[in-house]
Scaffold this motif. Structure first.
Motif, PDB file in Angstrom:
ATOM      1  N   GLN A 222     -14.566   7.538  -3.396  1.00 24.13           N
ATOM      2  CA  GLN A 222     -13.198   7.896  -3.736  1.00 24.13           C
ATOM      3  C   GLN A 222     -12.209   7.041  -2.956  1.00 24.13           C
ATOM      4  N   ASP A 223     -11.031   6.837  -3.529  1.00 25.09           N
ATOM      5  CA  ASP A 223      -9.924   6.235  -2.786  1.00 25.09           C
ATOM      6  C   ASP A 223      -9.325   7.325  -1.897  1.00 25.09           C
TER       7      ASP A 223
ATOM      8  N   THR B  70      -7.854   9.240   1.342  1.00 27.54           N
ATOM      9  CA  THR B  70      -7.113   9.186   2.591  1.00 27.54           C
ATOM     10  C   THR B  70      -7.476  10.451   3.361  1.00 27.54           C
TER      11      THR B  70
ATOM     12  N   LYS C 253      -8.494   6.280   7.040  1.00 29.76           N
ATOM     13  CA  LYS C 253      -9.268   7.439   7.520  1.00 29.76           C
ATOM     14  C   LYS C 253      -9.062   7.552   9.022  1.00 29.76           C
TER      15      LYS C 253
ATOM     16  N   ARG D  20      -2.786   4.716   1.909  1.00 30.26           N
ATOM     17  CA  ARG D  20      -3.871   5.070   0.994  1.00 30.26           C
ATOM     18  C   ARG D  20      -5.185   4.455   1.455  1.00 30.26           C
ATOM     19  N   CYS D  21      -6.216   5.287   1.500  1.00 27.31           N
ATOM     20  CA  CYS D  21      -7.576   4.930   1.910  1.00 27.31           C
ATOM     21  C   CYS D  21      -7.770   4.849   3.423  1.00 27.31           C
TER      22      CYS D  21
ATOM     23  N   ASP E 149       0.818  -1.197   0.000  1.00 24.60           N
ATOM     24  CA  ASP E 149       0.000   0.000   0.000  1.00 24.60           C
ATOM     25  C   ASP E 149       0.858   1.255   0.000  1.00 24.60           C
TER      26      ASP E 149
ATOM     27  N   LYS F 219      -4.135  13.406  -2.763  1.00 28.54           N
ATOM     28  CA  LYS F 219      -3.679  12.195  -2.081  1.00 28.54           C
ATOM     29  C   LYS F 219      -4.170  12.166  -0.640  1.00 28.54           C
TER      30      LYS F 219
ATOM     31  N   ASN G  67      -8.264  15.955  -6.967  1.00 30.40           N
ATOM     32  CA  ASN G  67      -7.971  14.548  -6.713  1.00 30.40           C
ATOM     33  C   ASN G  67      -6.791  14.394  -5.750  1.00 30.40           C
TER      34      ASN G  67
END
Length: 287
Positions: free
Chosen positions: A220-221, A223, A51, A48-49, A2, A190, A188
């Motif tokens: 959305q992907d 973070t 939260k 990534r992703c 990841d 990161k 968009n």
């Protein structure tokens, strides 16, 4: 593997206070700096992703931590210790201003407190979003317009160009809030950082903010770092929760485990306070 979006290692923030030398028997014109740790030894990683929700009492260091990550603290008054890296490469506190702005433009969106007033009052909302797309992504013309309208429609503002390009004052508070989130997402990013974006809003618009973030997160992907006084709001949005108290990271665990058994005294206090508010709301509803 990841993609690592953010990593902090022994991260700390020091406020430098000037104290007059005459108190130590020196001439008044001589000064020395006393160092005051406002945040110390913060370590965590975001992939990534992921939260992450950050909470804690007022003045505990939540928003200061965000400013430190963004590299936005004035260097003449603040020192940064430890490591804070974006994408494993960029330390915004150790870059020249122009380089830092470029990294922020490409990779990070930030939604501040009182974000409902973040729009330019003199420019149509659709035009503002198109300018943001041109600035951050270099997309122009009809493609830019289509992307802007696509996002506005996705967040519930429709696709009527004339209505979308009204001035912000002609939008309701909830509509302005949605437009601010569109501004943040069209590039968009990161990483999206939302620093108590609903703190100055009424209950209806707080729920509106929650709905917007849930919609973005589902499609959305994304973070996300979400700062809030409310563990309950964090529970609805985030996978993990961090408790910041008196300048220290006192707890970091999954939201699920936190609501089962907080590890810190501050976490327990916040959870109990949150449950009490929910109970009071239920009692009022039954009156």
């Amino acid at each position: 593997m990841d993609e690592k979006i953010l990593s902090l290692k022994n991260f700390g923030i020091i406020h430098r206070n000037k104290s007059e030398g005459k108190s130590l028997g020196r001439p008044a014109k001589d000064e020395e700096l006393s160092k005051d740790y406002k945040l110390s030894n913060v370590s965590f990683e975001l992939y990534r992703c992921n939260k992450l929700g950050i909470t804690g009492s007022s003045g505990g260091g939540k928003s200061l931590l965000i400013k430190g990550i963004l590299g936005s603290l004035p260097k003449e008054n603040w020192d940064i210790v430890g490591e804070s890296k974006i994408l494993g490469e960029y330390d915004l506190n150790r870059m020249k201003d122009a380089e830092r702005r470029e990294v922020l433009k490409k990779y990070i969106s930030y939604i501040p407190q009182d974000s409902i007033n973040a729009l330019n009052p003199y420019v149509g909302v659709l035009d503002q979003i198109c300018r943001e797309i041109e600035f951050t992504r270099g997309i122009k013309g009809s493609e830019c317009m289509e992307l802007a309208i696509e996002w506005l429609e996705k967040l519930g503002l429709g696709k009527d160009r004339a209505k979308l390009n009204l001035l912000p004052k002609e939008f309701s508070g909830g509509m302005r809030q949605r437009a601010v989130f569109v501004m943040a997402m069209v590039k968009n990013p990161k990483l999206l950082i939302a620093d108590e974006p609903s703190s100055a809003l009424d209950v209806i618009n707080q729920l509106n903010t929650l709905e917007i973030l849930q919609t973005i997160g589902e499609n959305q992907d994304l973070t996300l770092i979400y700062v809030s006084h409310s563990p309950g709001m964090i529970k609805k949005l985030c996978d993990d929760i961090a408790i910041v108290s008196k300048g220290e990271l006192v707890e970091l665990q999954s939201v699920e485990k936190f609501f089962e058994s907080p590890k810190s005294d501050e976490g327990l206090r916040l959870l109990n306070a949150s449950k009490e508010l929910i109970s009071q709301g239920e009692n009022k509803g039954n009156e």
